[in-house]
Design a protein around this motif. Structure first.
Motif, PDB file in Angstrom:
ATOM      1  N   GLY A   1      34.477   8.044  23.505  1.00 27.68           N
ATOM      2  CA  GLY A   1      33.596   8.325  22.373  1.00 27.68           C
ATOM      3  C   GLY A   1      34.286   9.084  21.263  1.00 27.68           C
ATOM      4  O   GLY A   1      34.119   8.778  20.076  1.00 27.68           O
ATOM      5  N   ALA A   2      35.084  10.093  21.623  1.00 25.72           N
ATOM      6  CA  ALA A   2      35.763  10.908  20.613  1.00 25.72           C
ATOM      7  C   ALA A   2      36.811  10.110  19.853  1.00 25.72           C
ATOM      8  O   ALA A   2      36.974  10.265  18.635  1.00 25.72           O
TER       9      ALA A   2
ATOM     10  N   VAL B   1      42.575  16.576  15.178  1.00 25.88           N
ATOM     11  CA  VAL B   1      41.479  17.404  14.674  1.00 25.88           C
ATOM     12  C   VAL B   1      40.256  17.286  15.575  1.00 25.88           C
ATOM     13  O   VAL B   1      39.592  18.278  15.873  1.00 25.88           O
ATOM     14  N   ILE B   2      39.948  16.058  16.013  1.00 23.87           N
ATOM     15  CA  ILE B   2      38.832  15.875  16.950  1.00 23.87           C
ATOM     16  C   ILE B   2      39.103  16.664  18.227  1.00 23.87           C
ATOM     17  O   ILE B   2      38.218  17.303  18.799  1.00 23.87           O
ATOM     18  N   GLY B   3      40.349  16.622  18.694  1.00 22.86           N
ATOM     19  CA  GLY B   3      40.711  17.374  19.899  1.00 22.86           C
ATOM     20  C   GLY B   3      40.610  18.872  19.697  1.00 22.86           C
ATOM     21  O   GLY B   3      40.140  19.600  20.573  1.00 22.86           O
ATOM     22  N   LEU B   4      41.046  19.342  18.521  1.00 22.12           N
ATOM     23  CA  LEU B   4      41.016  20.779  18.227  1.00 22.12           C
ATOM     24  C   LEU B   4      39.604  21.327  18.050  1.00 22.12           C
ATOM     25  O   LEU B   4      39.380  22.528  18.248  1.00 22.12           O
ATOM     26  N   THR B   5      38.670  20.492  17.659  1.00 29.99           N
ATOM     27  CA  THR B   5      37.323  20.970  17.326  1.00 29.99           C
ATOM     28  C   THR B   5      36.261  20.505  18.320  1.00 29.99           C
ATOM     29  O   THR B   5      35.868  21.247  19.216  1.00 29.99           O
ATOM     30  N   ILE B   6      35.782  19.257  18.179  1.00 31.26           N
ATOM     31  CA  ILE B   6      34.672  18.764  18.995  1.00 31.26           C
ATOM     32  C   ILE B   6      35.007  18.773  20.483  1.00 31.26           C
ATOM     33  O   ILE B   6      34.280  19.321  21.313  1.00 31.26           O
ATOM     34  N   VAL B   7      36.139  18.145  20.839  1.00 32.20           N
ATOM     35  CA  VAL B   7      36.507  18.043  22.251  1.00 32.20           C
ATOM     36  C   VAL B   7      36.818  19.421  22.836  1.00 32.20           C
ATOM     37  O   VAL B   7      36.380  19.755  23.941  1.00 32.20           O
ATOM     38  N   ALA B   8      37.585  20.236  22.087  1.00 32.78           N
ATOM     39  CA  ALA B   8      37.950  21.561  22.586  1.00 32.78           C
ATOM     40  C   ALA B   8      36.733  22.449  22.795  1.00 32.78           C
ATOM     41  O   ALA B   8      36.589  23.110  23.831  1.00 32.78           O
TER      42      ALA B   8
ATOM     43  N   THR C   1      44.300   5.742  13.222  1.00 30.55           N
ATOM     44  CA  THR C   1      42.932   5.317  13.521  1.00 30.55           C
ATOM     45  C   THR C   1      42.852   3.834  13.838  1.00 30.55           C
ATOM     46  O   THR C   1      41.929   3.398  14.506  1.00 30.55           O
ATOM     47  N   ALA C   2      43.808   3.061  13.379  1.00 26.18           N
ATOM     48  CA  ALA C   2      43.764   1.621  13.627  1.00 26.18           C
ATOM     49  C   ALA C   2      43.965   1.283  15.096  1.00 26.18           C
ATOM     50  O   ALA C   2      43.633   0.195  15.545  1.00 26.18           O
ATOM     51  N   GLN C   3      44.514   2.230  15.865  1.00 25.50           N
ATOM     52  CA  GLN C   3      44.795   1.973  17.266  1.00 25.50           C
ATOM     53  C   GLN C   3      43.538   2.040  18.127  1.00 25.50           C
ATOM     54  O   GLN C   3      43.536   1.593  19.264  1.00 25.50           O
ATOM     55  N   VAL C   4      42.453   2.609  17.621  1.00 25.66           N
ATOM     56  CA  VAL C   4      41.243   2.813  18.402  1.00 25.66           C
ATOM     57  C   VAL C   4      40.291   1.646  18.204  1.00 25.66           C
ATOM     58  O   VAL C   4      40.054   1.213  17.090  1.00 25.66           O
ATOM     59  N   LYS C   5      39.738   1.134  19.300  1.00 23.17           N
ATOM     60  CA  LYS C   5      38.858  -0.032  19.183  1.00 23.17           C
ATOM     61  C   LYS C   5      37.572   0.316  18.447  1.00 23.17           C
ATOM     62  O   LYS C   5      37.073   1.438  18.509  1.00 23.17           O
ATOM     63  N   ALA C   6      37.013  -0.672  17.736  1.00 22.19           N
ATOM     64  CA  ALA C   6      35.805  -0.466  16.956  1.00 22.19           C
ATOM     65  C   ALA C   6      34.613  -0.172  17.867  1.00 22.19           C
ATOM     66  O   ALA C   6      34.461  -0.762  18.922  1.00 22.19           O
ATOM     67  N   GLN C   7      33.769   0.740  17.417  1.00 18.54           N
ATOM     68  CA  GLN C   7      32.578   1.122  18.178  1.00 18.54           C
ATOM     69  C   GLN C   7      31.627   1.813  17.221  1.00 18.54           C
ATOM     70  O   GLN C   7      32.063   2.558  16.348  1.00 18.54           O
ATOM     71  N   SER C   8      30.327   1.554  17.372  1.00 15.83           N
ATOM     72  CA  SER C   8      29.359   2.149  16.450  1.00 15.83           C
ATOM     73  C   SER C   8      29.369   3.663  16.548  1.00 15.83           C
ATOM     74  O   SER C   8      29.689   4.236  17.602  1.00 15.83           O
ATOM     75  N   VAL C   9      29.004   4.307  15.425  1.00 16.18           N
ATOM     76  CA  VAL C   9      28.990   5.771  15.382  1.00 16.18           C
ATOM     77  C   VAL C   9      28.009   6.326  16.403  1.00 16.18           C
ATOM     78  O   VAL C   9      28.326   7.278  17.132  1.00 16.18           O
ATOM     79  N   TRP C  10      26.816   5.742  16.488  1.00 12.64           N
ATOM     80  CA  TRP C  10      25.794   6.266  17.399  1.00 12.64           C
ATOM     81  C   TRP C  10      26.216   6.121  18.854  1.00 12.64           C
ATOM     82  O   TRP C  10      25.995   7.020  19.660  1.00 12.64           O
ATOM     83  N   LEU C  11      26.846   4.996  19.196  1.00 12.92           N
ATOM     84  CA  LEU C  11      27.314   4.811  20.563  1.00 12.92           C
ATOM     85  C   LEU C  11      28.428   5.806  20.885  1.00 12.92           C
ATOM     86  O   LEU C  11      28.483   6.353  21.994  1.00 12.92           O
ATOM     87  N   SER C  12      29.289   6.052  19.895  1.00 12.20           N
ATOM     88  CA  SER C  12      30.358   7.036  20.079  1.00 12.20           C
ATOM     89  C   SER C  12      29.777   8.423  20.323  1.00 12.20           C
ATOM     90  O   SER C  12      30.239   9.167  21.202  1.00 12.20           O
ATOM     91  N   ILE C  13      28.763   8.796  19.530  1.00 13.57           N
ATOM     92  CA  ILE C  13      28.127  10.106  19.691  1.00 13.57           C
ATOM     93  C   ILE C  13      27.463  10.218  21.065  1.00 13.57           C
ATOM     94  O   ILE C  13      27.550  11.261  21.733  1.00 13.57           O
ATOM     95  N   ILE C  14      26.806   9.140  21.504  1.00 21.33           N
ATOM     96  CA  ILE C  14      26.166   9.141  22.829  1.00 21.33           C
ATOM     97  C   ILE C  14      27.215   9.336  23.927  1.00 21.33           C
ATOM     98  O   ILE C  14      27.019  10.117  24.865  1.00 21.33           O
ATOM     99  N   TYR C  15      28.351   8.644  23.780  1.00 14.57           N
ATOM    100  CA  TYR C  15      29.437   8.807  24.750  1.00 14.57           C
ATOM    101  C   TYR C  15      29.913  10.260  24.790  1.00 14.57           C
ATOM    102  O   TYR C  15      30.134  10.826  25.867  1.00 14.57           O
ATOM    103  N   VAL C  16      30.078  10.867  23.610  1.00 13.86           N
ATOM    104  CA  VAL C  16      30.542  12.256  23.532  1.00 13.86           C
ATOM    105  C   VAL C  16      29.537  13.207  24.185  1.00 13.86           C
ATOM    106  O   VAL C  16      29.898  14.069  24.985  1.00 13.86           O
ATOM    107  N   VAL C  17      28.251  13.038  23.855  1.00 11.13           N
ATOM    108  CA  VAL C  17      27.208  13.918  24.393  1.00 11.13           C
ATOM    109  C   VAL C  17      27.081  13.766  25.912  1.00 11.13           C
ATOM    110  O   VAL C  17      27.038  14.759  26.648  1.00 11.13           O
ATOM    111  N   VAL C  18      27.031  12.514  26.385  1.00  9.70           N
ATOM    112  CA  VAL C  18      26.927  12.267  27.823  1.00  9.70           C
ATOM    113  C   VAL C  18      28.162  12.795  28.546  1.00  9.70           C
ATOM    114  O   VAL C  18      28.064  13.420  29.616  1.00  9.70           O
TER     115      VAL C  18
END
Length: 317
Positions: free
Chosen positions: A25-26, A39-46, A163-180
């Motif tokens: 998700g992240a 940055v995602i690792g330093l903030t949201i994930v961390a 960012t091109a290396q990451v497969k496409a995925q909707s924002v909401w699904l990504s957020i759900i993955y992160v929260v879960v």
């Protein structure tokens, strides 16, 4: 005790499943928002993977067990820098960007220095028993975290090649993955810590040792699982960002908030433990500076160093 052992196994399984969802998700969220993975690792994930440390340290301080609170943060940071980076590098060599080496990792070094300063009360002494991390220390640490977040978010834009290396995925699904994923990490770690602490207490292990080992290990499970999974999937930036961000968050945010609410007197934590937090992150910085890569053998050195520290710690128990 058999039931507690079963709970420990279940907790670890839940944490690993949560780490996989969180990483997916992240990574997708970073691409959608055009924010770099570091940055995602330093903030949201961390911040998310450090939620167990925040909960355990705050509750421990409020319940009058400050050694558990401080030991949790100190032990978690040592484990993050040595065991987690070590294991992740042994799974797949970690490529570290120049920006991370010269700008991000130094924040973790500074955080470790501030931790030592907060614990010694301005007195250069080998013995820190009786010293207090007070509200003024808490304010100093929180100001440091605000500066860290300001700097990180100011340089948040990602390169298209990343960012091109990451497969496409909707924002909401990504957020759900992160929260879960985060929920699984928090609950799984809580089950692990509770059961493991009960086992250790029944065996007569001291409070400060439990904080530095079992509790720190349990609350660091999210970082370990997330960084190893990220490294295995080729997301080195997120793996190292998670470790750096967690170390900074643990010291500046968690101890800052905890000290502000409830000043903590240090009893079982030693200067050796504090210096290990500084040495561990300095080693990661040194290895990353050589070829901007933490190789497998360097991961082995970090892991061996951590095991040696644990052996010494348990021998003192």
């Amino acid at each position: 005790m058999i039931l507690d052992i079963i709970i420990v196994i279940i907790g670890i399984s839940v944490v690993l499943a949560g780490a996989d969802r969180l990483t997916e998700g992240a990574s997708a969220l970073a691409r959608r928002l055009h924010v770099s993975e570091i940055v995602i690792g330093l903030t949201i994930v961390a911040a998310g993977t450090s939620a167990p440390e925040l909960f355990v340290s705050l509750v421990s301080a409020l319940k009058g067990t400050p050694d558990l609170a401080v030991g949790n943060v100190v032990g978690s940071n040592i484990m993050n820098a040595m065991l987690i980076v070590g294991c992740a590098a042994m799974v797949a060599p970690m490529v570290i960007s120049r920006s991370t080496v010269h700008k991000d990792i130094p924040f973790a070094v500074i955080a470790s220095v501030l931790l030592v300063l907060a614990c010694i009360d301005g007195q250069l002494s080998w013995t820190i028993t009786g010293h207090t991390i007070g509200r003024l220390d808490g304010v100093m640490l929180l100001v440091g975290y605000v500066l860290f977040m300001y700097y990180t978010l100011k340089h948040a834009k990602a390169d298209d090649s990343e960012t091109a290396q990451v497969k496409a995925q909707s924002v909401w699904l990504s957020i759900i993955y992160v929260v879960v994923g985060l929920a699984a990490l928090v609950f799984g770690s809580d089950w692990f810590v509770g059961a493991a602490s009960r086992i250790a207490t029944s065996l007569g292990v001291g409070e400060s040792v439990i904080g530095l080992t079992i509790v720190a290990g349990g609350t660091s499970l999210p970082e370990l699982a997330t960084s190893v999974v990220a490294a295995r999937k080729g997301r080195s930036a997120m793996a190292i960002g998670n470790v750096i961000g967690s170390n900074v968050f643990n010291v500046l945010m968690i101890l800052g908030v905890t000290a502000l609410i409830c000043p903590m007197q240090i009893n079982g934590i030693t200067m050796i433990d504090l210096l290990m937090t500084l040495v561990s992150v300095a080693l990661v910085w040194f290895f990353a500076r050589t070829r901007y890569t933490v190789a497998r053998w360097e991961g082995g050195v970090l892991t061996a160093g951590f095991l040696g520290y644990m052996a010494w710690l348990l021998s003192q128990a």
